[in-house]
Design a protein around this motif. Structure first.
Motif, short mmCIF file in Angstrom:
data_model
loop_
_atom_site.label_atom_id
_atom_site.label_comp_id
_atom_site.label_asym_id
_atom_site.label_seq_id
_atom_site.Cartn_x
_atom_site.Cartn_y
_atom_site.Cartn_z
N LYS A 1 -4.08 14.77 -2.24
CA LYS A 1 -4.84 13.63 -1.73
C LYS A 1 -3.96 12.36 -1.75
O LYS A 1 -3.94 11.58 -0.80
N SER A 2 -3.23 12.17 -2.85
CA SER A 2 -2.32 11.02 -2.95
C SER A 2 -1.21 11.13 -1.91
O SER A 2 -0.76 10.13 -1.35
N ASN B 1 0.83 -1.20 0.00
CA ASN B 1 0.00 0.00 0.00
C ASN B 1 0.87 1.26 0.00
O ASN B 1 0.61 2.21 -0.75
N TYR C 1 -2.68 10.01 1.42
CA TYR C 1 -2.79 8.55 1.45
C TYR C 1 -1.40 7.90 1.61
O TYR C 1 -1.24 6.92 2.33
N ARG C 2 -0.42 8.45 0.90
CA ARG C 2 0.96 7.92 1.00
C ARG C 2 1.46 8.05 2.44
O ARG C 2 1.98 7.10 3.02
N TRP D 1 1.01 4.10 -3.05
CA TRP D 1 0.72 5.53 -2.91
C TRP D 1 1.96 6.38 -3.14
O TRP D 1 1.83 7.51 -3.64
#
Length: 133
Positions: free
Chosen positions: A115-116, A100, A119-120, A104
């Motif tokens: 947004k990425s 995951n 998440y990362r 990301w």
């Protein structure tokens, strides 16, 4: 007296002396050996008595002890399996979190979207928390 008679007398006297000395020697030897045997027997019979401890074997286990042992073994096997499952689950969680985080990271490099990035950061933080446990 002739020299032959004198020689014979000395020879007979020497033989008789030799026989007497041999008999006396054997008598002394047997008396000495008998006394030595008596002394040996006296020392062996009057020595300290050595008592060795009794050798005992443990009694065979009772049915309750056998059942308790089987239960302990079953519980230990169950604990081992549980620990193995926990370790496998942790490895699977780490692998998923790593995948995951990498996804990301790659996604953020492609699109540079905030947004990425969020998440990362969240995915990589989760990976770090799994690795620090």
């Amino acid at each position: 007296m002739s020299w032959f008679k004198m020689f014979s007398a000395v020879l007979v006297a020497n033989i008789v002396s030799w026989v007497i000395v041999t008999i006396i020697g054997w008598l002394v030897f047997f008396v000495f050996m008998d006394a030595l045997g008596d002394e040996f027997e006296r020392r062996m019979s009057s020595g300290p008595k050595i008592e060795f401890p009794q050798i005992t074997t443990p009694p065979p286990p009772t049915p309750q002890e056998i059942q308790a042992r089987k239960e302990r073994e079953r519980q230990l096997a169950a604990d081992r399996k549980w620990k193995e499952r926990q370790a496998q689950q942790k490895q699977a969680a780490i692998a998923g979190a790593r995948e995951n985080c990498n996804f990301w990271r790659t996604q953020y490099q492609k699109d540079n979207d905030p947004k990425s990035r969020a998440y990362r950061d969240m995915a990589c933080t989760r990976l770090q928390s799994y690795l620090s446990q």
